[in-house]
Design an enzyme around this catalytic site. Structure first.
Site: not given
Length: 543
Positions: A381, A515, A517
């Site tokens: 990001c 993102h 994750e």
């Protein structure tokens, strides 16, 4: 009939209710049951989206664009069940809903009160949007005794009465060890349960966090004073990894007592092989790598909870231990502190998401150092945006390049996006609008270009990843950047939003606008994190 498990906490906060719920859900799942997890948060914010990470840790984002509590990340990582907007609610959202109804006249001019209107709204939330789940685990944030939690506790008390045999209560407490006396103290647990019982909730199971094993005599004492069977007093000891918690809880009989409380006697045995394999990889790594995370909120590592766990997952995939070196990005504002002095023994660099100008130049320097020294770089990001700005400044002859997030630059290669498409709907925002819910949030599709590194990593042409940002790299600078070695390897379906940028002549240099994750799990590591740790491992072998 769906069964409900309400999880409360006492004595102190941060005992791990979310982790306990996630672990219990994974144990029930291992027996073949379908589970769902929810979180009731007592704070008045509508959601954590506008909260400083130092206040509340990570803001976890779901596929449907909800900004939620970080515990929902635990829920997904342990069970693989995608969370939804309907799985997290706050006092603010509950009151907002009730007040809107009152303004519309839905209450027919009646007096609106905490009981029954607020508690009814909480109950409706806890029981809505369910399919054919066998168990729904509902965690109540905060600690018993907090004034903010009272409406939620009253609501689940009522649900316990209404659902009868299809609801139980699990209470998580602390049994502290007093080193000077050499004793475990049960009084805090007794008082916590007394507080819970004073509002009409009798726990069926006590989950007792402790640094030391709780002797049978102490467990009998806790059970006697708390009106809980001795075998339902479960010790929750510290473990080597959070992914050992399901195994530890099963060993202590937690899931057995839950099933017993529901009078379920014919449950299949759990298949815990995947957790045993995960722990074998965690405990017996075949190497290690050093990863530098250059962030803005490193003083509270819960601000990067999903990121930390995803790096661990990448280590699990490669059977290596991941050592994280946390670096505050603003340290590089000091000209005497050079990147070389901080990245000396580092095998890879990760720059995570963030907001605001503070520390931005440090992140740009981190990206530059990784590019110039062939160190694997992962920009997420904000980390992707800073890498693009660095490339524009130092390779594309645009020394004043920047982002409109910080002001007016010449040029602004990153800017505020005011309109985008979600499905068949156009969403818009303005620069002076409310911050809450105005970002590009949730899962969006991305097309991967043939012959690129990310296409090889993912092994597919189309992906969906979760976003949380207001600013985008300007596609107008694609040609300029590609001439100096960058590749816009992932684009939105219309081709107007850069989703992934990679550096062609570099071992591993990838920036993503989303993102990743948020979708990684220990038993299903995200491919980008697996590949990133593999690149770090290859770098460690060259050092």
């Amino acid at each position: 009939m769906t069964r409900f498990i309400f999880i409360t906490g006492g004595v102190v906060s941060s005992l791990g209710k979310g982790l306990a719920g996630a672990a219990l859900a994974s144990l029930l799942q291992a027996r073949g049951y379908k589970v769902r997890l929810r979180k009731l948060d007592p704070y008045i914010n509508v959601d954590p989206g506008t909260m400083n990470p130092y206040e509340h840790g990570e803001c976890y984002v779901t596929d449907d664009g909800a900004e939620t509590d970080l515990d929902l990340g635990h829920y997904e990582r342990f069970t693989g069940v995608p969370s939804k907007q309907s799985d997290n609610v706050t006092t603010g959202r509950i009151y907002q809903t009730v007040i809107r109804k009152e303004r519309r006249g839905d209450y027919l001019g009646g007096t609106v009160q905490v009981i029954p209107h607020i508690t009814n709204a909480i109950k409706e939330f806890a029981t809505a949007d369910l399919e054919d789940e066998d168990f729904v685990l509902v965690e109540i944030g905060g600690t018993v005794g907090d004034i903010e939690s009272l409406p939620f506790l009253e609501a689940i008390r009522q649900l316990g009465y209404e659902l009868r045999d299809n609801a139980i209560f699990v209470h998580l407490t602390l049994v502290p060890y007093i080193a000077a006396a050499g004793e475990l103290k049960t009084k805090p647990t007794q008082h916590s349960v007394k507080e819970l019982r004073s509002i009409g909730i009798q726990p069926n199971i006590l989950l007792c966090r402790s640094e030391q094993p709780i002797p049978p005599g102490q467990r009998r004492k806790i059970g006697l004073f708390c009106n809980v069977p001795e075998e339902a007093v479960i010790q929750a000891l510290d473990v080597r990894s959070i992914y050992e918690v399901p195994l530890s809880y099963h060993k202590e009989g937690f899931d057995v007592e839950v099933l017993k409380a529901f009078h379920i006697e014919d449950a299949p045995d759990p298949d815990l092989s995947k957790w045993e394999d995960i722990m074998d990889r965690v405990v017996h790594p075949e190497g290690e790598v050093n990863i530098a995370v250059v962030g803005k909120y490193i003083e509270l590592q819960d601000a990067y909870k999903s990121l930390t766990e995803s790096l661990v997952h990448g280590g699990i995939a490669n059977r290596v231990k991941v050592n994280i070196k946390w670096l505050e990005s603003s340290i590089f504002d000091d000209e005497e502190i050079t990147p070389a002095s901080k990245f000396d023994s580092i095998h890879a660099i990760l720059v995570p998401g963030g907001f605001g100008e503070r520390g931005a130049e440090g992140k740009i320097k981190a990206a530059q150092y990784a590019r110039e020294h062939n160190i694997p770089y992962f920009g997420i990001c904000y980390g992707m945006q800073m890498a693009v700005i660095e490339g524009c400044r130092n390779l594309a002859n645009m020394p004043n390049a920047g982002t409109s997030e910080f002001g007016s630059y010449d040029p602004n290669v990153v800017g505020l996006m005011t309109e985008w498409t979600r499905g068949n709907k156009t969403e818009t925002r303005s620069e002076d609008g409310d911050l809450g819910g105005t970002m590009r949030l949730g899962a969006y599709p991305c097309d991967l270009l043939e012959g690129t590194q990310v296409r090889e990593i993912y092994g597919q042409d189309h992906i969906q990843e979760r976003h949380r940002h207001r600013f985008e790299v300007n596609i107008a600078y694609r040609d300029v950047l590609e001439k100096v070695g960058y590749k816009f390897s992932g684009l939105s379906p219309h081709g107007d939003l850069p989703e992934i940028v990679e550096l062609v002549d570099h071992p591993w240099f990838i920036g993503v606008q989303f993102h990743p994750e948020l979708k990684s799990k220990p038993f299903d590591p995200h491919p980008l994190f697996s590949s990133f740790i593999e690149a770090a491992l290859n770098k460690s072998r060259l050092v």
